[in-house]
Design a protein around this motif. Sequence first.
Motif, PDB file in Angstrom:
ATOM      1  N   ALA A   1       0.815  -1.220   0.000  1.00 23.00           N
ATOM      2  CA  ALA A   1       0.000   0.000   0.000  1.00 23.00           C
ATOM      3  C   ALA A   1       0.845   1.265   0.000  1.00 23.00           C
ATOM      4  O   ALA A   1       1.876   1.339   0.663  1.00 23.00           O
ATOM      5  N   LEU A   2       0.370   2.255  -0.730  1.00 20.28           N
ATOM      6  CA  LEU A   2       0.909   3.604  -0.667  1.00 20.28           C
ATOM      7  C   LEU A   2       0.202   4.252   0.524  1.00 20.28           C
ATOM      8  O   LEU A   2      -1.014   4.433   0.493  1.00 20.28           O
ATOM      9  N   ILE A   3       0.927   4.557   1.581  1.00 16.26           N
ATOM     10  CA  ILE A   3       0.286   5.055   2.801  1.00 16.26           C
ATOM     11  C   ILE A   3       0.513   6.539   3.047  1.00 16.26           C
ATOM     12  O   ILE A   3      -0.162   7.127   3.894  1.00 16.26           O
ATOM     13  N   ALA A   4       1.415   7.161   2.318  1.00 20.09           N
ATOM     14  CA  ALA A   4       1.651   8.595   2.463  1.00 20.09           C
ATOM     15  C   ALA A   4       0.396   9.361   2.064  1.00 20.09           C
ATOM     16  O   ALA A   4      -0.200   9.098   1.025  1.00 20.09           O
ATOM     17  N   GLY A   5      -0.018  10.278   2.917  1.00 23.08           N
ATOM     18  CA  GLY A   5      -1.164  11.117   2.609  1.00 23.08           C
ATOM     19  C   GLY A   5      -2.514  10.471   2.854  1.00 23.08           C
ATOM     20  O   GLY A   5      -3.552  11.116   2.669  1.00 23.08           O
ATOM     21  N   GLN A   6      -2.543   9.222   3.265  1.00 27.50           N
ATOM     22  CA  GLN A   6      -3.820   8.581   3.610  1.00 27.50           C
ATOM     23  C   GLN A   6      -4.388   9.279   4.850  1.00 27.50           C
ATOM     24  O   GLN A   6      -3.640   9.836   5.653  1.00 27.50           O
TER      25      GLN A   6
END
Length: 85
Positions: A30-35
Amino acid sequence: DGIATAPDVVEPCTACHGASGAQPAASEVALIAGQSAGYLDQTLREYKSGVRPHPVMQEQVRALDDAQILELVTWYAAQKGLSVK
């Protein structure tokens, strides 16, 4: 900046999610930056409780306490990631 200003609790996450959470090591990570912090908090707590099964993530969050989870989600939510238009 990235990992240089990250809290220590972020360090284990970087191997798979990248220094700021925006550079996943593989397409299934998962791309978790900015979530949103709420989404990240719920997800980590679901991994920890076993509601959301994932062997790698369950092991990673097993020993985290509430303060560490808050620190993680606050930091990752503040990172530059995807923006919804």
